[in-house]
Write a protein that holds these residues in place. Structure first.
Motif, PDB file in Angstrom:
ATOM      1  N   MET A   1       1.148  -0.952   0.567  1.00 53.05           N
ATOM      2  CA  MET A   1      -0.279  -0.015  -0.373  1.00 53.05           C
ATOM      3  C   MET A   1       0.666   1.008   0.073  1.00 53.05           C
ATOM      4  O   MET A   1       0.252   2.185   0.340  1.00 53.05           O
ATOM      5  N   ARG A   2       1.421   1.213  -0.354  1.00 54.13           N
ATOM      6  CA  ARG A   2       2.793   2.049  -0.475  1.00 54.13           C
ATOM      7  C   ARG A   2       2.485   3.262  -1.217  1.00 54.13           C
ATOM      8  O   ARG A   2       2.757   4.705  -1.095  1.00 54.13           O
ATOM      9  N   ALA A   3       1.610   3.316  -2.252  1.00 55.55           N
ATOM     10  CA  ALA A   3       0.907   4.665  -2.853  1.00 55.55           C
ATOM     11  C   ALA A   3       0.312   5.181  -2.583  1.00 55.55           C
ATOM     12  O   ALA A   3       0.424   6.593  -2.472  1.00 55.55           O
ATOM     13  N   SER A   4      -0.615   4.231  -1.065  1.00 54.12           N
ATOM     14  CA  SER A   4      -1.205   5.738  -0.323  1.00 54.12           C
ATOM     15  C   SER A   4      -0.661   6.831   0.515  1.00 54.12           C
ATOM     16  O   SER A   4      -0.776   7.411   1.391  1.00 54.12           O
ATOM     17  N   LEU A   5       0.812   5.749   0.974  1.00 56.51           N
ATOM     18  CA  LEU A   5       1.509   6.595   1.742  1.00 56.51           C
ATOM     19  C   LEU A   5       2.541   8.264   0.961  1.00 56.51           C
ATOM     20  O   LEU A   5       1.836   8.672   2.054  1.00 56.51           O
ATOM     21  N   ASP A   6       2.569   8.401  -0.022  1.00 50.73           N
ATOM     22  CA  ASP A   6       2.820   9.690  -0.538  1.00 50.73           C
ATOM     23  C   ASP A   6       1.807   9.959  -2.204  1.00 50.73           C
ATOM     24  O   ASP A   6       2.214   8.870  -3.466  1.00 50.73           O
ATOM     25  N   PRO A   7       0.692  10.497  -2.024  1.00 48.96           N
ATOM     26  CA  PRO A   7       0.393  10.552  -2.978  1.00 48.96           C
ATOM     27  C   PRO A   7       0.281  11.355  -3.877  1.00 48.96           C
ATOM     28  O   PRO A   7      -0.026  10.910  -5.664  1.00 48.96           O
TER      29      PRO A   7
ATOM     30  N   ARG B   1       3.824  10.572  -5.168  1.00 49.02           N
ATOM     31  CA  ARG B   1       4.421   9.527  -5.827  1.00 49.02           C
ATOM     32  C   ARG B   1       3.411   8.402  -6.486  1.00 49.02           C
ATOM     33  O   ARG B   1       2.363   8.419  -6.084  1.00 49.02           O
ATOM     34  N   PHE B   2       3.823   8.339  -7.636  1.00 49.01           N
ATOM     35  CA  PHE B   2       3.525   7.689  -8.789  1.00 49.01           C
ATOM     36  C   PHE B   2       4.169   6.421  -8.132  1.00 49.01           C
ATOM     37  O   PHE B   2       5.414   5.701  -9.045  1.00 49.01           O
ATOM     38  N   TYR B   3       3.590   4.752  -7.994  1.00 47.44           N
ATOM     39  CA  TYR B   3       4.244   3.957  -8.398  1.00 47.44           C
ATOM     40  C   TYR B   3       2.828   2.788  -9.266  1.00 47.44           C
ATOM     41  O   TYR B   3       1.715   3.085  -9.460  1.00 47.44           O
ATOM     42  N   LYS B   4       3.607   2.009 -10.435  1.00 45.13           N
ATOM     43  CA  LYS B   4       2.957   0.982 -10.308  1.00 45.13           C
ATOM     44  C   LYS B   4       1.324  -0.113 -10.073  1.00 45.13           C
ATOM     45  O   LYS B   4       2.603   0.052  -8.513  1.00 45.13           O
ATOM     46  N   LYS B   5       1.208   0.068 -10.735  1.00 44.21           N
ATOM     47  CA  LYS B   5      -0.016  -1.137  -9.701  1.00 44.21           C
ATOM     48  C   LYS B   5       0.661  -2.199  -9.628  1.00 44.21           C
ATOM     49  O   LYS B   5       1.400  -3.447 -10.572  1.00 44.21           O
TER      50      LYS B   5
END
Length: 123
Positions: free
Chosen positions: A63-69, A71-75
């Motif tokens: 759930m690292r994408a929700s830590l820093d909105p 910043r973009f992470y792949k699905k």
């Protein structure tokens, strides 16, 4: 004597155990051994035992994408946790003693503990 079927409890057994195993039993045993590690291509990495601490760290990484909105992470392409992985620690460099070092009081054991201790993340 290592391969002998006669042991200290031989008299208590009902039948004599076979000297050699069947091909099917050997195949199943080899398959079970092969499942425990990744093989030579990945240096025989073992599958770790998943504890509650590791499970929490893996969930945070997922759930690292929700830590820093911003910043973009792949699905994430997998539903569950990976079977084979390793967890390491970062070793401090002696040259960075005064600049980019984390004091021992601020060091935490898991990623979840670090996030809970981070005041910026709480707000």
């Amino acid at each position: 004597m290592k391969k002998s079927v006669i042991g200290p409890d031989f008299e208590k057994k009902d039948a004599v155990p076979p000297y050699s195993e069947s091909k099917h039993a050997l195949k199943l045993k080899r398959r079970a051994e092969r499942e425990k590690s990744t093989g030579d291509g990945w240096f025989n990495m073992k599958a770790p035992e998943i504890t509650q601490e590791l499970k929490g760290d893996l969930q945070v990484l997922k759930m690292r994408a929700s830590l820093d909105p911003k910043r973009f992470y792949k699905k994430n392409d997998r539903d569950g946790f990976p079977k084979y992985f390793q967890v390491g620690t970062v070793v401090d460099n002696a040259a960075d003693f005064y600049h980019s070092r984390i004091p021992k009081k601020e060091r935490k054991r898991t990623i979840v503990e670090e996030l809970l201790a981070d005041a910026e993340f709480r707000q």
